[in-house]
Design a protein around this motif. Structure first.
Motif, PDB file in Angstrom:
ATOM      1  N   ILE A  75       0.285  17.393 -20.072  1.00 36.58           N
ATOM      2  CA  ILE A  75      -0.231  18.537 -19.580  1.00 36.58           C
ATOM      3  C   ILE A  75      -0.651  18.358 -18.236  1.00 36.58           C
ATOM      4  O   ILE A  75      -0.586  19.359 -17.376  1.00 36.58           O
ATOM      5  CB  ILE A  75      -1.409  18.883 -20.652  1.00 36.58           C
ATOM      6  CG1 ILE A  75      -0.728  19.159 -21.880  1.00 36.58           C
ATOM      7  CG2 ILE A  75      -2.170  19.985 -20.262  1.00 36.58           C
ATOM      8  CD1 ILE A  75      -2.005  19.202 -23.036  1.00 36.58           C
ATOM      9  N   LEU A  76      -1.170  17.255 -17.720  1.00 36.65           N
ATOM     10  CA  LEU A  76      -1.605  17.140 -16.394  1.00 36.65           C
ATOM     11  C   LEU A  76      -0.405  17.280 -15.515  1.00 36.65           C
ATOM     12  O   LEU A  76      -0.679  18.017 -14.325  1.00 36.65           O
ATOM     13  CB  LEU A  76      -2.065  15.802 -16.171  1.00 36.65           C
ATOM     14  CG  LEU A  76      -3.749  15.424 -16.693  1.00 36.65           C
ATOM     15  CD1 LEU A  76      -4.008  14.032 -16.418  1.00 36.65           C
ATOM     16  CD2 LEU A  76      -4.731  16.206 -15.870  1.00 36.65           C
ATOM     17  N   ASN A  77       0.609  16.861 -15.906  1.00 33.26           N
ATOM     18  CA  ASN A  77       1.791  17.136 -14.779  1.00 33.26           C
ATOM     19  C   ASN A  77       2.077  18.512 -14.824  1.00 33.26           C
ATOM     20  O   ASN A  77       2.580  18.934 -13.790  1.00 33.26           O
ATOM     21  CB  ASN A  77       3.003  16.235 -15.418  1.00 33.26           C
ATOM     22  CG  ASN A  77       3.144  14.589 -14.835  1.00 33.26           C
ATOM     23  OD1 ASN A  77       2.857  14.481 -13.757  1.00 33.26           O
ATOM     24  ND2 ASN A  77       3.196  13.816 -15.871  1.00 33.26           N
ATOM     25  N   GLU A  78       2.128  19.071 -16.045  1.00 31.18           N
ATOM     26  CA  GLU A  78       2.336  20.675 -16.071  1.00 31.18           C
ATOM     27  C   GLU A  78       1.393  21.249 -15.218  1.00 31.18           C
ATOM     28  O   GLU A  78       1.990  22.515 -14.540  1.00 31.18           O
ATOM     29  CB  GLU A  78       2.158  20.884 -17.558  1.00 31.18           C
ATOM     30  CG  GLU A  78       2.522  22.289 -17.937  1.00 31.18           C
ATOM     31  CD  GLU A  78       2.209  22.313 -19.499  1.00 31.18           C
ATOM     32  OE1 GLU A  78       2.121  21.564 -20.213  1.00 31.18           O
ATOM     33  OE2 GLU A  78       1.447  23.708 -19.684  1.00 31.18           O
ATOM     34  N   VAL A  79       0.271  20.864 -14.852  1.00 25.54           N
ATOM     35  CA  VAL A  79      -0.630  21.806 -14.110  1.00 25.54           C
ATOM     36  C   VAL A  79      -1.134  21.343 -12.882  1.00 25.54           C
ATOM     37  O   VAL A  79      -1.902  21.862 -12.101  1.00 25.54           O
ATOM     38  CB  VAL A  79      -2.031  21.989 -14.988  1.00 25.54           C
ATOM     39  CG1 VAL A  79      -1.634  22.910 -16.221  1.00 25.54           C
ATOM     40  CG2 VAL A  79      -2.778  20.953 -15.223  1.00 25.54           C
ATOM     41  N   LYS A  80      -0.641  20.045 -12.469  1.00 23.58           N
ATOM     42  CA  LYS A  80      -1.453  19.291 -11.301  1.00 23.58           C
ATOM     43  C   LYS A  80      -1.221  20.193  -9.944  1.00 23.58           C
ATOM     44  O   LYS A  80      -2.016  20.176  -9.102  1.00 23.58           O
ATOM     45  CB  LYS A  80      -0.790  17.840 -11.294  1.00 23.58           C
ATOM     46  CG  LYS A  80       0.552  17.500 -10.795  1.00 23.58           C
ATOM     47  CD  LYS A  80       0.897  16.214 -10.622  1.00 23.58           C
ATOM     48  CE  LYS A  80       2.491  15.982 -10.277  1.00 23.58           C
ATOM     49  NZ  LYS A  80       2.618  14.514 -10.631  1.00 23.58           N
ATOM     50  N   ASP A  81       0.162  20.741  -9.754  1.00 23.30           N
ATOM     51  CA  ASP A  81       0.290  21.558  -8.660  1.00 23.30           C
ATOM     52  C   ASP A  81      -0.737  22.566  -8.310  1.00 23.30           C
ATOM     53  O   ASP A  81      -1.001  23.205  -7.164  1.00 23.30           O
ATOM     54  CB  ASP A  81       1.876  22.163  -8.290  1.00 23.30           C
ATOM     55  CG  ASP A  81       1.971  22.929  -9.493  1.00 23.30           C
ATOM     56  OD1 ASP A  81       1.911  22.697 -10.706  1.00 23.30           O
ATOM     57  OD2 ASP A  81       2.576  24.181  -9.101  1.00 23.30           O
ATOM     58  N   LEU A  82      -1.458  23.184  -9.427  1.00 22.82           N
ATOM     59  CA  LEU A  82      -2.393  24.136  -9.448  1.00 22.82           C
ATOM     60  C   LEU A  82      -3.635  23.972  -8.961  1.00 22.82           C
ATOM     61  O   LEU A  82      -4.714  24.526  -8.773  1.00 22.82           O
ATOM     62  CB  LEU A  82      -2.363  24.917 -10.627  1.00 22.82           C
ATOM     63  CG  LEU A  82      -1.133  25.603 -10.971  1.00 22.82           C
ATOM     64  CD1 LEU A  82      -1.255  26.228 -12.480  1.00 22.82           C
ATOM     65  CD2 LEU A  82      -0.785  26.706 -10.267  1.00 22.82           C
ATOM     66  N   LEU A  83      -4.087  22.544  -9.147  1.00 25.20           N
ATOM     67  CA  LEU A  83      -5.411  21.873  -8.917  1.00 25.20           C
ATOM     68  C   LEU A  83      -5.629  22.041  -7.592  1.00 25.20           C
ATOM     69  O   LEU A  83      -5.113  21.962  -6.437  1.00 25.20           O
ATOM     70  CB  LEU A  83      -5.495  20.518  -9.324  1.00 25.20           C
ATOM     71  CG  LEU A  83      -5.099  20.332 -10.719  1.00 25.20           C
ATOM     72  CD1 LEU A  83      -5.230  18.798 -11.082  1.00 25.20           C
ATOM     73  CD2 LEU A  83      -6.120  20.952 -11.553  1.00 25.20           C
ATOM     74  N   THR A  84      -7.094  22.674  -7.069  1.00 26.26           N
ATOM     75  CA  THR A  84      -7.653  22.657  -5.726  1.00 26.26           C
ATOM     76  C   THR A  84      -9.073  22.148  -6.085  1.00 26.26           C
ATOM     77  O   THR A  84      -9.369  21.806  -6.906  1.00 26.26           O
ATOM     78  CB  THR A  84      -7.760  24.314  -5.529  1.00 26.26           C
ATOM     79  OG1 THR A  84      -8.616  24.958  -6.463  1.00 26.26           O
ATOM     80  CG2 THR A  84      -6.250  25.058  -5.671  1.00 26.26           C
ATOM     81  N   ASP A  85      -9.509  22.439  -4.721  1.00 28.24           N
ATOM     82  CA  ASP A  85     -11.164  21.939  -4.681  1.00 28.24           C
ATOM     83  C   ASP A  85     -11.787  22.475  -5.406  1.00 28.24           C
ATOM     84  O   ASP A  85     -13.105  22.017  -5.680  1.00 28.24           O
ATOM     85  CB  ASP A  85     -11.547  21.862  -3.222  1.00 28.24           C
ATOM     86  CG  ASP A  85     -12.373  20.673  -2.966  1.00 28.24           C
ATOM     87  OD1 ASP A  85     -11.901  19.743  -3.199  1.00 28.24           O
ATOM     88  OD2 ASP A  85     -13.338  20.950  -2.216  1.00 28.24           O
ATOM     89  N   LYS A  86     -11.588  23.682  -5.964  1.00 37.25           N
ATOM     90  CA  LYS A  86     -12.877  24.686  -6.810  1.00 37.25           C
ATOM     91  C   LYS A  86     -12.771  23.880  -8.199  1.00 37.25           C
ATOM     92  O   LYS A  86     -13.647  23.949  -8.967  1.00 37.25           O
ATOM     93  CB  LYS A  86     -12.403  26.000  -6.808  1.00 37.25           C
ATOM     94  CG  LYS A  86     -11.140  26.299  -7.712  1.00 37.25           C
ATOM     95  CD  LYS A  86     -11.018  27.520  -8.161  1.00 37.25           C
ATOM     96  CE  LYS A  86      -9.998  27.890  -8.900  1.00 37.25           C
ATOM     97  NZ  LYS A  86      -9.610  29.260  -9.726  1.00 37.25           N
TER      98      LYS A  86
END
Ligand SMILES: NC(=O)c1ccc[n+]([C@@H]2O[C@H](COP(=O)([O-])OP(=O)(O)OC[C@H]3O[C@@H](n4cnc5c(N)ncnc54)[C@H](OP(=O)(O)O)[C@@H]3O)[C@@H](O)[C@H]2O)c1
Length: 264
Positions: A75-86
């Motif tokens: 799941i982390l791999n699935e979403v990691k490109d969406l993670l930002t400083d917020k």
């Protein structure tokens, strides 16, 4: 706060209910693959449900991961490109270290680990919390979330295993103490229901005495042990039979086991 709960099973639902019943979110998205039993929470206007973890991450600031350990990396791999400083990433996943999370998403994220216990479903969890270096800046926020569902303590990550024994396994240890007291009360003539009522409310009262007066157990014991009385007779007999020793040994056995499981 815009909160996403990724993998809203038993624990995730308890957290959702705790946050919602105390008006702790401006919006909440719950995810899981089979949405059936989540629909009920849509009665709260601010709740939506989806099977799309990426949608939940992009629409939220606080991400609480409550999936099983085996599902987390994927799941982390699935979403990691969406993670930002917020984003603040809060993981409740037992035994999944911050280093392992950083291996997947990198260290430049606010990462927090939280270890609640099952009393979270009644707003009485003892929740231990730790973070990576960057996450220190969001630790108060994480504590504020879990304080809505009980009490929190920040600890170093190395103590997370020990905290799991004391707080998560601890629920079972205290249950057995309440059960044993109940059995004693039945032998003294109370019916089973009354016996449990006496045992659990006395246990609740004892803990509340310590919590609310910031007192010490031995000080409270001194208050109820009349010289030559029945309480000290009972207490000393329990100690001759190894009450404190068996509890401490049980805790150490659990700790050995949790470390063994981690190595496997
Ligand atoms: N329960 C506790 O008291 C407690 C206490 C401390 C820590 N923990 C930790 O918290 C975690 C959750 O425990 P739990 O008892 O709540 O487990 P659980 O009931 O199995 O919940 C996990 C949920 O994740 C969902 N899920 C699986 N794959 C998914 C995916 N790809 N995307 C989104 N959702 C997915 C599952 O639903 P679907 O199959 O429908 O997707 C399931 O409902 C565990 O890691 C556990 O170690 C639990």
């Amino acid at each position: 706060m815009k909160i996403a709960i990724i993998g809203a099973g038993n624990l995730g639902m308890s957290i959702a209910e705790g946050v919602l019943s105390t008006n702790g979110a401006t919006s909440m998205i719950l995810t899981k693959r089979n949405l059936g039993d989540l629909k009920e929470l849509e009665k709260y206007g601010i709740v939506s449900t989806t099977s799309d973890n990426r949608e939940a991450v992009s629409k939220s600031d606080i991400l609480i991961f409550t999936v099983q350990p085996g599902q987390f990396t994927k799941i982390l791999n699935e979403v990691k490109d969406l993670l930002t400083d917020k984003h603040v990433i809060i993981s409740t996943i037992t035994g999944f270290s911050i280093a392992k999370i950083e291996e997947v998403i990198g260290p430049d994220n606010y990462i927090i680990r939280a270890m609640p216990n099952t009393a979270i479903s009644v707003g009485k969890s003892m929740t231990c919390i730790c973070s990576n270096e960057k996450g220190q800046k969001r630790i108060e926020l994480a504590k504020a979330i879990f304080n809505r569902m009980g009490h929190t303590l920040q600890i170093p990550e190395q103590q997370m295993q020990a905290a799991t024994v004391i707080c998560a396994s601890g629920i079972a240890f205290w249950m057995r103490m309440i059960r044993a007291t109940t059995q004693g009360a039945i032998q003294l003539g109370f019916d089973a229901k009354e016996a449990q009522e006496l045992a659990m409310h006395t246990c609740n009262g004892a803990a509340s005495l310590l919590i609310e007066s910031d007192s010490h157990p031995e000080y409270e014991i001194d208050k109820v042990t009349t010289p030559r009385g029945c309480t000290i007779s009972g207490l000393n007999e329990m100690e001759h039979q190894g009450l404190s020793s068996s509890l401490i040994r049980g805790i150490l056995a659990s700790f050995d086991k949790i470390n063994e499981i981690k190595k496997e």
